[in-house]
Enzyme design. Structure first.
Site, PDB file in Angstrom:
ATOM      1  CB  THR A   1      59.701  38.198  -2.267  1.00 13.53           C
ATOM      2  OG1 THR A   1      60.417  37.139  -1.649  1.00 13.53           O
ATOM      3  CG2 THR A   1      59.160  39.138  -1.215  1.00 13.53           C
TER       4      THR A   1
ATOM      5  N   GLY B   1      67.248  39.494  -6.634  1.00  9.09           N
ATOM      6  CA  GLY B   1      68.575  40.027  -6.943  1.00  9.09           C
ATOM      7  C   GLY B   1      68.823  40.009  -8.449  1.00  9.09           C
TER       8      GLY B   1
ATOM      9  CD  GLU C   1      66.028  31.340   0.201  1.00  8.05           C
ATOM     10  OE1 GLU C   1      66.636  32.095  -0.566  1.00  8.05           O
ATOM     11  OE2 GLU C   1      64.971  30.781  -0.111  1.00  8.05           O
TER      12      GLU C   1
HETATM   13  C1  LIG Z   1      81.379  28.807 -14.772  1.00  7.85           C
HETATM   14  C2  LIG Z   1      81.409  29.805 -13.730  1.00  7.85           C
HETATM   15  C3  LIG Z   1      80.710  29.339 -12.524  1.00  7.85           C
HETATM   16  C4  LIG Z   1      80.797  30.378 -11.519  1.00  7.85           C
HETATM   17  C5  LIG Z   1      80.636  29.809 -10.165  1.00  7.85           C
HETATM   18  C6  LIG Z   1      80.649  30.915  -9.238  1.00  7.85           C
HETATM   19  C7  LIG Z   1      80.890  30.444  -7.880  1.00  7.85           C
HETATM   20  C8  LIG Z   1      80.611  31.575  -7.017  1.00  7.85           C
HETATM   21  C9  LIG Z   1      79.830  31.196  -5.866  1.00  7.85           C
HETATM   22  C10 LIG Z   1      78.908  31.916  -5.327  1.00  7.85           C
HETATM   23  C11 LIG Z   1      78.508  33.242  -5.747  1.00  7.85           C
HETATM   24  C12 LIG Z   1      77.212  33.579  -5.280  1.00  7.85           C
HETATM   25  C13 LIG Z   1      77.161  33.661  -3.809  1.00  7.85           C
HETATM   26  C14 LIG Z   1      75.782  33.406  -3.385  1.00  7.85           C
HETATM   27  C15 LIG Z   1      75.592  33.574  -1.945  1.00  7.85           C
HETATM   28  C16 LIG Z   1      74.213  33.191  -1.532  1.00  7.85           C
HETATM   29  C17 LIG Z   1      73.342  34.344  -1.571  1.00  7.85           C
HETATM   30  C18 LIG Z   1      71.950  33.871  -1.495  1.00  7.85           C
HETATM   31  C19 LIG Z   1      71.125  34.947  -1.929  1.00  7.85           C
HETATM   32  C20 LIG Z   1      69.728  34.565  -1.621  1.00  7.85           C
HETATM   33  C21 LIG Z   1      68.887  35.762  -1.706  1.00  7.85           C
HETATM   34  C22 LIG Z   1      67.589  35.531  -1.047  1.00  7.85           C
HETATM   35  C23 LIG Z   1      66.588  34.878  -1.907  1.00  7.85           C
HETATM   36  C24 LIG Z   1      65.209  34.800  -1.269  1.00  7.85           C
HETATM   37  O1  LIG Z   1      64.944  35.317  -0.237  1.00  7.85           O
HETATM   38  S1  LIG Z   1      64.086  33.917  -2.156  1.00  7.85           S
HETATM   39  C25 LIG Z   1      62.586  34.010  -1.260  1.00  7.85           C
HETATM   40  C26 LIG Z   1      62.599  33.174  -0.029  1.00  7.85           C
HETATM   41  N1  LIG Z   1      61.292  33.145   0.567  1.00  7.85           N
HETATM   42  C27 LIG Z   1      61.019  32.459   1.619  1.00  7.85           C
HETATM   43  O2  LIG Z   1      61.874  31.798   2.187  1.00  7.85           O
HETATM   44  C28 LIG Z   1      59.587  32.463   2.054  1.00  7.85           C
HETATM   45  C29 LIG Z   1      59.387  31.889   3.406  1.00  7.85           C
HETATM   46  N2  LIG Z   1      58.097  31.232   3.491  1.00  7.85           N
HETATM   47  C30 LIG Z   1      57.957  29.881   3.388  1.00  7.85           C
HETATM   48  O3  LIG Z   1      58.930  29.155   3.207  1.00  7.85           O
HETATM   49  C31 LIG Z   1      56.578  29.335   3.507  1.00  7.85           C
HETATM   50  O4  LIG Z   1      55.590  30.081   3.021  1.00  7.85           O
HETATM   51  C32 LIG Z   1      56.255  28.919   4.923  1.00  7.85           C
HETATM   52  C33 LIG Z   1      57.131  27.716   5.225  1.00  7.85           C
HETATM   53  C34 LIG Z   1      56.522  30.007   5.937  1.00  7.85           C
HETATM   54  C35 LIG Z   1      54.786  28.526   5.015  1.00  7.85           C
HETATM   55  O5  LIG Z   1      54.415  27.812   3.881  1.00  7.85           O
HETATM   56  P1  LIG Z   1      52.961  27.187   3.693  1.00  7.85           P
HETATM   57  O6  LIG Z   1      51.965  28.178   4.167  1.00  7.85           O
HETATM   58  O7  LIG Z   1      52.807  26.649   2.344  1.00  7.85           O
HETATM   59  O8  LIG Z   1      53.139  26.019   4.619  1.00  7.85           O
HETATM   60  P2  LIG Z   1      52.434  25.648   5.953  1.00  7.85           P
HETATM   61  O9  LIG Z   1      52.916  26.531   7.046  1.00  7.85           O
HETATM   62  O10 LIG Z   1      50.961  25.566   5.742  1.00  7.85           O
HETATM   63  O11 LIG Z   1      53.016  24.213   6.079  1.00  7.85           O
HETATM   64  C36 LIG Z   1      52.566  23.145   5.257  1.00  7.85           C
HETATM   65  C37 LIG Z   1      53.468  21.967   5.496  1.00  7.85           C
HETATM   66  O12 LIG Z   1      54.601  22.057   4.651  1.00  7.85           O
HETATM   67  C38 LIG Z   1      55.798  22.030   5.420  1.00  7.85           C
HETATM   68  N3  LIG Z   1      56.777  22.838   4.726  1.00  7.85           N
HETATM   69  C39 LIG Z   1      56.759  24.176   4.543  1.00  7.85           C
HETATM   70  N4  LIG Z   1      57.842  24.537   3.832  1.00  7.85           N
HETATM   71  C40 LIG Z   1      58.509  23.414   3.552  1.00  7.85           C
HETATM   72  C41 LIG Z   1      59.713  23.160   2.832  1.00  7.85           C
HETATM   73  N5  LIG Z   1      60.429  24.125   2.274  1.00  7.85           N
HETATM   74  N6  LIG Z   1      60.125  21.890   2.727  1.00  7.85           N
HETATM   75  C42 LIG Z   1      59.435  20.879   3.305  1.00  7.85           C
HETATM   76  N7  LIG Z   1      58.282  21.062   4.008  1.00  7.85           N
HETATM   77  C43 LIG Z   1      57.844  22.310   4.116  1.00  7.85           C
HETATM   78  C44 LIG Z   1      55.368  22.549   6.745  1.00  7.85           C
HETATM   79  O13 LIG Z   1      56.266  22.183   7.739  1.00  7.85           O
HETATM   80  C45 LIG Z   1      54.007  21.914   6.895  1.00  7.85           C
HETATM   81  O14 LIG Z   1      54.167  20.567   7.241  1.00  7.85           O
HETATM   82  P3  LIG Z   1      53.038  19.846   8.110  1.00  7.85           P
HETATM   83  O15 LIG Z   1      53.501  18.426   8.133  1.00  7.85           O
HETATM   84  O16 LIG Z   1      53.103  20.483   9.451  1.00  7.85           O
HETATM   85  O17 LIG Z   1      51.733  20.070   7.449  1.00  7.85           O
HETATM   86  C1  FAD Z   2      68.712  41.383   0.808  1.00  6.18           C
HETATM   87  C2  FAD Z   2      67.485  40.639   0.405  1.00  6.18           C
HETATM   88  C3  FAD Z   2      67.499  39.883  -0.755  1.00  6.18           C
HETATM   89  C4  FAD Z   2      66.354  39.213  -1.173  1.00  6.18           C
HETATM   90  N1  FAD Z   2      66.381  38.518  -2.337  1.00  6.18           N
HETATM   91  C5  FAD Z   2      65.254  37.904  -2.777  1.00  6.18           C
HETATM   92  C6  FAD Z   2      65.242  37.207  -4.025  1.00  6.18           C
HETATM   93  O1  FAD Z   2      66.258  37.127  -4.714  1.00  6.18           O
HETATM   94  N2  FAD Z   2      64.098  36.639  -4.432  1.00  6.18           N
HETATM   95  C7  FAD Z   2      62.956  36.698  -3.707  1.00  6.18           C
HETATM   96  O2  FAD Z   2      61.950  36.153  -4.140  1.00  6.18           O
HETATM   97  N3  FAD Z   2      62.945  37.329  -2.514  1.00  6.18           N
HETATM   98  C8  FAD Z   2      64.046  37.928  -2.032  1.00  6.18           C
HETATM   99  N4  FAD Z   2      64.038  38.591  -0.821  1.00  6.18           N
HETATM  100  C9  FAD Z   2      62.799  38.650  -0.066  1.00  6.18           C
HETATM  101  C10 FAD Z   2      62.848  37.825   1.229  1.00  6.18           C
HETATM  102  O3  FAD Z   2      62.845  36.469   0.958  1.00  6.18           O
HETATM  103  C11 FAD Z   2      61.678  38.225   2.106  1.00  6.18           C
HETATM  104  O4  FAD Z   2      61.822  39.580   2.448  1.00  6.18           O
HETATM  105  C12 FAD Z   2      61.635  37.351   3.351  1.00  6.18           C
HETATM  106  O5  FAD Z   2      61.253  36.044   3.024  1.00  6.18           O
HETATM  107  C13 FAD Z   2      60.712  37.913   4.428  1.00  6.18           C
HETATM  108  O6  FAD Z   2      59.427  38.086   3.957  1.00  6.18           O
HETATM  109  P1  FAD Z   2      58.636  39.476   4.106  1.00  6.18           P
HETATM  110  O7  FAD Z   2      59.491  40.552   3.579  1.00  6.18           O
HETATM  111  O8  FAD Z   2      57.300  39.254   3.525  1.00  6.18           O
HETATM  112  O9  FAD Z   2      58.506  39.684   5.660  1.00  6.18           O
HETATM  113  P2  FAD Z   2      57.174  39.735   6.500  1.00  6.18           P
HETATM  114  O10 FAD Z   2      56.553  38.376   6.499  1.00  6.18           O
HETATM  115  O11 FAD Z   2      56.313  40.854   6.081  1.00  6.18           O
HETATM  116  O12 FAD Z   2      57.780  40.009   7.937  1.00  6.18           O
HETATM  117  C14 FAD Z   2      57.505  41.168   8.710  1.00  6.18           C
HETATM  118  C15 FAD Z   2      57.279  40.736  10.177  1.00  6.18           C
HETATM  119  O13 FAD Z   2      56.107  39.941  10.257  1.00  6.18           O
HETATM  120  C16 FAD Z   2      56.368  38.774  10.999  1.00  6.18           C
HETATM  121  N5  FAD Z   2      55.547  37.654  10.511  1.00  6.18           N
HETATM  122  C17 FAD Z   2      55.165  37.392   9.236  1.00  6.18           C
HETATM  123  N6  FAD Z   2      54.458  36.251   9.180  1.00  6.18           N
HETATM  124  C18 FAD Z   2      54.397  35.766  10.417  1.00  6.18           C
HETATM  125  C19 FAD Z   2      53.840  34.603  10.996  1.00  6.18           C
HETATM  126  N7  FAD Z   2      53.219  33.686  10.265  1.00  6.18           N
HETATM  127  N8  FAD Z   2      53.977  34.421  12.332  1.00  6.18           N
HETATM  128  C20 FAD Z   2      54.640  35.322  13.080  1.00  6.18           C
HETATM  129  N9  FAD Z   2      55.206  36.438  12.589  1.00  6.18           N
HETATM  130  C21 FAD Z   2      55.087  36.656  11.277  1.00  6.18           C
HETATM  131  C22 FAD Z   2      57.861  38.494  10.794  1.00  6.18           C
HETATM  132  O14 FAD Z   2      58.389  37.723  11.836  1.00  6.18           O
HETATM  133  C23 FAD Z   2      58.428  39.908  10.742  1.00  6.18           C
HETATM  134  O15 FAD Z   2      58.698  40.317  12.061  1.00  6.18           O
HETATM  135  C24 FAD Z   2      65.165  39.280  -0.390  1.00  6.18           C
HETATM  136  C25 FAD Z   2      65.165  40.037   0.785  1.00  6.18           C
HETATM  137  C26 FAD Z   2      66.294  40.714   1.185  1.00  6.18           C
HETATM  138  C27 FAD Z   2      66.268  41.533   2.439  1.00  6.18           C
END
Ligand SMILES: CCCCCCCC/C=C\CCCCCCCCCCCCCC(=O)SCCNC(=O)CCNC(=O)[C@H](O)C(C)(C)COP(=O)(O)OP(=O)(O)OC[C@H]1O[C@@H](n2cnc3c(N)ncnc32)[C@H](O)[C@@H]1OP(=O)(O)O
Ligand code: FAD
Length: 665
Positions: free
Chosen positions: A151, A190, A433
């Site tokens: 992000t 994170g 996520e």
């Molecule tokens: C030895 C010691 C060991 C120790 C062990 C320890 C054990 C302890 C255990 C645990 C401890 C830890 C605990 C952990 C807890 C868990 C905490 C988790 C913390 C996580 C933090 C958060 C991290 C994040 O947030 S990371 C950032 C995440 N970001 C996002 O999710 C972004 C969201 N956006 C998107 O995914 C994409 O941009 C989109 C999907 C919205 C759009 O993408 P695009 O524009 O490229 O796609 P299109 O809309 O054009 O679609 C194209 C096409 O692709 C398909 N598509 C899209 N995404 C996917 C996908 N992921 N997979 C498959 N297909 C996908 C989509 O459907 C379209 O398909 P078509 O067929 O329609 O074309």
């Molecule tokens: C606690 C926490 C931990 C995180 N950890 C990580 C990390 O470790 N690594 C990392 O990379 N990221 C991390 N993130 C980021 C996180 O993955 C993003 O904040 C999340 O994916 C949402 O994206 P954004 O902030 O751009 O929201 P935005 O997309 O800006 O969303 C704002 C508003 O716009 C709307 N919107 C956006 N796009 C569309 C669309 N296409 N259609 C309709 N509505 C739309 C949404 O619905 C929402 O209401 C973390 C976030 C948080 C809060």
């Protein structure tokens, strides 16, 4: 004052339980051996004195909290290493894991979380065998500590819009990482602020001026000895947040930072020495870590809720307030049916998502095996399931965690109840996520596509197979099967009317994109309805399956909860059901009666059911939810830890209040 061992209210509650609590604990843990293993790890972890907090976290400064979280993360890592814990993140051989144990050490998260949950899984999932060999070992030994930096300030949702560039320089066989603008700065990862020395950076690959899309790169950002940021790396912490304040989320910018060619993770796409790009079999494989994390969020959501509902139900059993009958003592608040209505659905919902999460994990593992032999047929269904179940589990569980907090009245507002913190970490799952609305729209995209292909004769995938059924009206049936069919009708009805709207809008001259945007409120409704049908179906079928192996007493309670879940959802979604099925007012009246009867039936088992989640007091971390039920004593003990209570008069009295009182300010 001498305390009894357990509050008599809880003693009484435990005596009315009709099933074997240990049997349910084993089921929820996915096996008696998993319960034993988890307890052994907990015994070890909770015996380490360095992992206990002397001063509650909320009384520390931001900096002190971070330093304390680091100290504990290091000790915890060591303890887990000694106990041989690797499962839960890296090589999960069965479904139980140690997340809850891990989390309970930190009320507000660990700065190592992303190392375990995304950095290492991305190396394993996106690296080729040579890269896995090199980086996995180093990460496992904590020689390198990493995060997942995707992000940016300007974009989180729209990954294709990310601006960080990785430009290949053929002459030196290096990539040059650059952040061309403020909005391109990574923002959120994170641990990034001051903890990690490496990270996975998702960046736009460019070779000879041509873009090749987002790719994962492993990038060193700090010196391994001094921990100073490397030249060209701008890194820091993003500041205070609603929750996860000890996770050290950070920002990161690059000024032409060079990394070797082999630091691009090359399992799926490759760049050769001379700059030739080989594309992966499916470009979405680069998004694989996100799919995995979305799958695991379903289980996390269920466990946040099960912790909150344990606290709220135990507290409701020991709290007495008001009068039910004038001549009787004040009842336990759990005797109020409105209180049961608020809380019992929390137990059922937690079960529903827990059992669904186990099922979804199996689907995910199966898909991984198929993907390993080049079969990507199930990717769209897995993507839709991961997105949609992540959304409804996170939003339902967060809503219910908040309900648990409110059900504890004023005391639920105390940090020492741990309910505010549970709400904070739970609500984050609605955003991270993949923001929930966006994830529903992704789901809708897959559903509309499947619907259109289906109308041209293509078979539906298993979780959409009921789309093929004729939507003929049938008499309302309040059995579980009948309710499930009704929710499938809602799903079909909402999807088909969304598709009709899309078609009408395009016919009226709107572009496909504008039609999609205009119909998007309907589309997210259709996506949610499909998710509901999936959860209802899987929860029921899993309990039917387990019902064959458990004792009759437990089977009966498990089905009470399934029924409660079904009937509760029917009453909640009455409007949709009235629209798309033959549900009548008479049916609603009898369902309401059924719901009230179920609350009454579950009431004697309420404490047994939450005891079966088997959360030790150290895991619950709550003044209100301890096993012995002495909530007031614990509230007072914790209050006395406030630094303000260390002295009878605070110096501010002399400095400000007294001069004010004397008119000398
Ligand atoms: C030895 C010691 C060991 C120790 C062990 C320890 C054990 C302890 C255990 C645990 C401890 C830890 C605990 C952990 C807890 C868990 C905490 C988790 C913390 C996580 C933090 C958060 C991290 C994040 O947030 S990371 C950032 C995440 N970001 C996002 O999710 C972004 C969201 N956006 C998107 O995914 C994409 O941009 C989109 C999907 C919205 C759009 O993408 P695009 O524009 O490229 O796609 P299109 O809309 O054009 O679609 C194209 C096409 O692709 C398909 N598509 C899209 N995404 C996917 C996908 N992921 N997979 C498959 N297909 C996908 C989509 O459907 C379209 O398909 P078509 O067929 O329609 O074309
Ligand atoms: C606690 C926490 C931990 C995180 N950890 C990580 C990390 O470790 N690594 C990392 O990379 N990221 C991390 N993130 C980021 C996180 O993955 C993003 O904040 C999340 O994916 C949402 O994206 P954004 O902030 O751009 O929201 P935005 O997309 O800006 O969303 C704002 C508003 O716009 C709307 N919107 C956006 N796009 C569309 C669309 N296409 N259609 C309709 N509505 C739309 C949404 O619905 C929402 O209401 C973390 C976030 C948080 C809060």
């Amino acid at each position: 004052m001498t305390l009894k061992k357990v509050n008599p209210d809880l003693e009484k509650e435990r005596s009315t339980c009709t099933f074997n609590i240990e049997e349910l604990t084993n089921l929820l843990d996915t096996g008696a051996h998993c319960t034993a293993e988890r307890r052994a790890v907990e015994d070890k972890v909770f015996s380490v004195k360095e992992l206990k907090d002397e001063i509650p976290d909320e009384f520390l400064s931001h900096k002190e909290r971070y330093e304390n979280a680091i100290r504990k993360s290091v000790f915890l890592h060591k303890v887990l290493q000694e106990t041989g814990v690797k499962r839960g993140v890296y090589n999960r051989s069965d479904k139980s894991d140690f997340r809850t144990t891990y989390y309970s050490i930190f009320k507000d998260g660990s700065p190592f979380m992303l190392q375990y949950s995304m950095f290492v899984p991305t190396i394993l999932g996106q690296g080729d065998s040579e890269q896995v060999e090199l980086w996995y070992k180093r990460a496992l030994n904590m020689e390198i500590i990493g995060t997942y930096a995707q992000t940016e300030l300007g974009h989180g949702t729209f990954i294709r819009g990310l601006e960080t560039e990785a430009v290949y320089d053929e002459k030196t066989e290096e990539f040059i990482l650059n952040s061309p603008s403020l909005s391109s700065y990574k923002w959120w990862p994170g641990g990034l602020g001051h903890t990690t020395n490496y990270c996975i950076v998702m960046a736009q690959l460019k070779i000879k001026g041509k873009p090749y899309g987002m790719q994962p790169f492993i990038v060193q950002i700090r010196d391994e000895e001094t921990h100073m940021p490397l030249p060209g790396v701008k890194v820091g912490e993003i500041g205070a947040k609603l929750a996860f304040n000890t996770v050290n989320n950070g920002f990161l910018g690059f000024e032409h930072v060079r990394i070797p060619r082999r630091h691009m993770l090359m399992r799926f796409s490759q760049v050769s020495k001379d700059g030739k790009f080989t594309s992966s079999a499916n470009p979405k494989l680069a998004y694989g870590t996100m799919v995995m994390v979305r799958v695991t969020i379903v289980n996390s959501a269920a466990t946040y809720l099960s912790r909150a509902v344990t606290i709220a139900i135990r507290y409701s059993a020991v709290r007495h307030q008001s009068k039910l009958k004038q001549n009787e003592p004040e009842p336990q608040i759990l005797d109020y049916v409105t209180q049961q209505h608020k809380l019992f659905i929390g137990i059922a919902t937690s079960h529903a998502y827990m059992f669904c999460s186990y099922w979804l994990w199996d689907v995910y593992v199966m898909y991984q095996k198929e993907q390993n032999v080049g079969n990507f047929d199930r990717l769209p269904e897995l993507h839709a399931l991961a997105c949609c179940l992540k959304v409804i589990s996170s939003s339902d569980c967060t809503g219910l965690v908040e309900k648990c907090r409110m059900s504890c009245g004023g005391h639920g507002f105390m940090m020492s109840s741990n309910l505010p913190q549970l709400y904070g970490i739970s609500t984050a799952t609605c955003t991270y996520e993949g923001e929930n609305t966006v994830m529903l729209l992704q789901t809708a995209r897959a559903l509309v596509k499947a619907w259109e292909l289906g109308s041209r004769g293509r078979p539906f995938s298993p979780t959409m197979s009921y789309f093929a059924e004729k939507n003929v009206p049938s008499k309302w049936d309040s059995s579980l099967e009948g309710i499930l069919n009704a929710f499938q009708k809602v799903s079909i009805g909402k999807l088909s009317s969304s598709v009709s709207s899309l078609q009408e809008y395009t016919k009226s001259g709107l572009s496909a994109e504008d039609a999609w945007n205009k119909a998007s409120v309907q589309l997210i409704g259709a996506a949610e309805a499909w998710g509901r049908a999936v959860v209802l179906s899987i929860y029921k079928s899993e309990i039917e399956r387990y019902g064959q192996t458990v004792s009759p007493a437990l089977k009966s309670v498990l089905f009470d909860l399934v029924e409660l879940y079904y009937v509760h959802l029917t009453l909640e979604k009455m409007g949709d059901l009235l629209l798309y099925t033959q549900l009548s007012e008479k049916d609603v009246v009898s369902l309401r009666k059924k719901y009230e009867d179920l609350l009454e039936k579950i009431r004697p088992n309420a404490i047994g059911l939450v005891d079966a989640f088997d959360y030790r007091d150290e895991v619950l971390n709550s003044t209100l939810g301890s096993y012995d039920g002495f909530a007031y004593e614990r509230l007072m003990t914790e209050a006395m830890k406030s630094p303000l209570n260390a002295e009878p008069v605070n110096q501010s009295f002399h400095k400000y209040i007294k001069p004010l009182m004397k008119g000398k300010l």
